[in-house]
Motif scaffolding. Structure first.
Motif, PDB file in Angstrom:
ATOM      1  N   ALA A 284      -1.565   0.691   6.027  1.00  0.00           N
ATOM      2  CA  ALA A 284      -2.089  -0.015   4.851  1.00  0.00           C
ATOM      3  C   ALA A 284      -2.330  -1.485   5.119  1.00  0.00           C
TER       4      ALA A 284
ATOM      5  N   GLY B  84       0.836  -1.197   0.000  1.00  0.00           N
ATOM      6  CA  GLY B  84       0.000   0.000   0.000  1.00  0.00           C
ATOM      7  C   GLY B  84       0.867   1.241   0.000  1.00  0.00           C
ATOM      8  N   CYS B  85       1.820   1.276  -0.924  1.00  0.00           N
ATOM      9  CA  CYS B  85       2.941   2.215  -0.861  1.00  0.00           C
ATOM     10  C   CYS B  85       2.563   3.664  -1.097  1.00  0.00           C
TER      11      CYS B  85
ATOM     12  N   ALA C 260      -4.763  -3.378   2.994  1.00  0.00           N
ATOM     13  CA  ALA C 260      -4.411  -3.803   1.636  1.00  0.00           C
ATOM     14  C   ALA C 260      -4.080  -5.290   1.572  1.00  0.00           C
TER      15      ALA C 260
ATOM     16  N   ASP D 270       0.422  -0.696  -4.972  1.00  0.00           N
ATOM     17  CA  ASP D 270      -0.707   0.148  -4.638  1.00  0.00           C
ATOM     18  C   ASP D 270      -1.676   0.095  -5.813  1.00  0.00           C
TER      19      ASP D 270
END
Length: 255
Positions: free
Chosen positions: A111, A43-44, A114, A66
């Motif tokens: 994140a 989830g960069c 994710a 992402d």
């Protein structure tokens, strides 16, 4: 008016979370100390912390995952301007069930969702930690940035937060660390965002849009944008401000 561009996406944020420059410097120094050869960022977004680690560790390569194309494009451009384009990939794909690991360093800051797909919020943190344990190489490190309750939220505060917010959406800090232990990690370092970091993030998150709204109140997108931003601000000020914290756990896989 139709030629006026839409509101910019997060131009006033360096990191997509309550993370100060001073804390980022310390994190990069600590994580880079182990000379990771490979870095995986879950989830960069635009991968700011990953790029800083790559800049600090010569020869290291990175992969960022992402699904937001605009954020990924920002990350690629930042990598290009810093001379890192040949050492990093920004990939548009979901991290749920990813086979991109194992990596020497796995970053997952804000994140965890994710990694978890349709897991209910009450079990999402444990599921994310199990996935991270699978993605990190033996002897590596995970930086897990995750929300926690600084104190139990009231019913009124929950009602003012995100839709469907519930008391079991998050652990307290001890419970979060316990979940990391249960997933097979030892916590090398435990730290939490402070109030200044939260205020800088929350204001920075909306600042570009707020100034756009002030300049373009009659734009076709203004009404919907104003409603969204006002709802976000109210959620913070009357819901989770001083209630939701952010922990940054540096985790070592055990065994």
């Amino acid at each position: 008016m139709p030629d006026t561009p839409p509101p910019p996406r997060l131009p006033r944020l360096t990191f997509h979370g309550p993370l100060s420059e001073a804390r980022a410097v310390r994190l990069v120094e600590r994580l880079g100390r182990h000379r990771p050869a490979t870095v995986l960022d879950i989830g960069c977004g635009w991968g700011e912390l990953m790029l800083r680690v790559l800049g600090a560790v010569p020869g290291a390569t990175g992969t960022g995952l992402d699904i937001n194309a605009e954020d990924l494009a920002r990350g690629r451009e930042n990598a290009r301007t810093r001379g890192l384009a040949g050492r990093v990939e920004f990939i548009a794909e979901s991290a749920a069930g990813t086979a991109r690991g194992p990596a020497d360093l796995v970053l997952c800051t804000g994140a965890g969702h994710a990694l978890t797909g349709d897991v209910e919020p009450s079990g999402a943190t444990a599921a994310a930690l199990r996935a991270l344990r699978r993605l990190v190489a033996p002897g590596g490190r995970v930086l897990f940035g995750e929300g926690y309750w600084e104190r139990p939220p009231t019913d009124g505060e929950l009602a003012a937060m995100w839709p469907g917010a519930a008391a079991d959406d998050h652990h307290d800090l001890a419970g979060l660390v316990g979940a990391a232990l249960g997933a097979g990690f030892r916590p090398e370092w435990i730290e939490t965002a402070n109030a200044d970091e939260w205020e800088e993030f929350e204001s920075g998150y909306r600042a570009g849009t707020e100034t756009w709204l002030a300049a373009h109140p009659e734009h076709p997108l203004a009404a919907a944008t104003r409603e969204r931003v006002d709802r976000q601000r109210t959620s913070w000020l009357t819901g989770y401000r001083g209630v939701l914290g952010m922990a940054y756990l540096t985790l070592v896989p055990a065994g």
